[in-house]
Design a protein around this motif. Structure first.
Motif, short mmCIF file in Angstrom:
data_model
loop_
_atom_site.label_atom_id
_atom_site.label_comp_id
_atom_site.label_asym_id
_atom_site.label_seq_id
_atom_site.Cartn_x
_atom_site.Cartn_y
_atom_site.Cartn_z
N GLN A 17 0.79 -1.18 -0.01
CA GLN A 17 0.08 0.04 0.00
C GLN A 17 0.97 1.37 0.11
N SER A 18 2.22 1.22 -0.27
CA SER A 18 2.96 2.18 -0.17
C SER A 18 3.12 3.06 0.98
N MET A 19 2.91 2.53 2.25
CA MET A 19 2.82 3.10 3.53
C MET A 19 4.19 2.63 4.10
N MET A 20 4.76 3.39 4.87
CA MET A 20 5.97 3.03 5.84
C MET A 20 5.34 2.19 6.91
N PHE A 21 6.16 1.47 7.65
CA PHE A 21 5.72 0.51 8.82
C PHE A 21 6.75 0.52 9.98
N ILE A 22 6.08 0.62 10.91
CA ILE A 22 6.73 0.42 12.39
C ILE A 22 6.17 -0.42 13.36
N GLU A 23 6.85 -1.16 14.19
CA GLU A 23 6.26 -1.92 15.46
C GLU A 23 6.67 -0.78 16.68
N THR A 24 5.69 -0.99 17.38
CA THR A 24 5.63 0.10 18.46
C THR A 24 5.06 -0.26 19.72
N SER A 25 5.48 0.09 21.05
CA SER A 25 4.92 0.02 22.21
C SER A 25 4.95 1.25 23.02
N ALA A 26 3.91 1.85 23.32
CA ALA A 26 3.78 2.83 24.10
C ALA A 26 4.20 2.56 25.18
N LYS A 27 4.12 1.25 25.72
CA LYS A 27 4.34 0.93 27.25
C LYS A 27 5.92 0.81 27.34
#
Ligand code: GDP
Ligand code: MG
Length: 170
Positions: A141-151
């Motif tokens: 979908q031509s988006m960037m991607f990242i995994e996060t944790s606000a915690k």
């Protein structure tokens, strides 16, 4: 002037995925385990120093309207960056990413808006959406991607930095 650039960034996605928590972590370095579903914050500003330039970020959160899917054109108008979040432990929030993309297409006035897909809550076990699946969808979908944790803070600062770098380069 207090800044060299002013960017409007939005955070969207289903209710409960951690949008407000991501902003709270990024802006104030705080996290509430028992975060009320609405923390009443719908706008925050954050200054950032990037490549010797002072950036002012206007960060737009929702005060729970996403629950009724009533975010409208004024919310999206003029945004240079959009952070689209899902909760990797709730499959339905990933399935709804398509709905949020449709909203962006319908309401965003900026065709060049940078989109970042965020898989939040990666600190939790029992994930229902793998990193690979999120990554491949974002790529298609031509988006960037990242995994996060606000915690745990994982990926939070990086998510905003990458969006800002991309805006500066566009
Ligand atoms: P919003 O409705 O998208 O704004 O979601 P909230 O920020 O209100 O978060 C919903 C719930 O998920 C709250 O109980 C948060 O404490 C929790 N939460 C948010 N981000 C994370 C995360 O990265 N890890 C974990 N374990 N919980 C999170
Ligand atoms: Mg919220």
């Amino acid at each position: 002037a207090t800044h060299d650039h002013l960017f409007k960034l939005l955070i969207i996605g289903d209710s409960g995925v951690g949008k407000s928590s991501i902003l709270l972590r990024f802006c104030d370095d705080e996290f509430n385990e028992k975060q009320a579903s609405t923390i009443g914050v719908d706008f925050k500003t954050k200054f950032m120093q990037v490549r010797g330039k002072k950036l002012k970020l206007a960060l737009w959160d929702t005060a729970g309207q996403e629950r009724f899917r009533t975010l409208t054109s004024s919310y999206y108008r003029g945004a240079q960056g959009i952070i689209l979040c899902y909760d990797c432990t709730q499959r339905s929030t990933f399935d709804h990413v398509k709905f949020w993309q449709d909203e962006v297409r319908r309401y965003s006035t900026n065709q060049d808006a940078i989109l970042m897909l965020v898989s939040n809550k990666v600190d939790l076990p029992d994930q229902q959406v793998s990193r690979t699946e999120g990554e491949e969808f974002a790529f298609a979908q031509s988006m960037m991607f990242i995994e996060t944790s606000a915690k745990t803070r994982q990926g939070i600062k990086q998510a905003f930095e990458e969006v800002v770098f991309k805006i500066l380069d566009t």
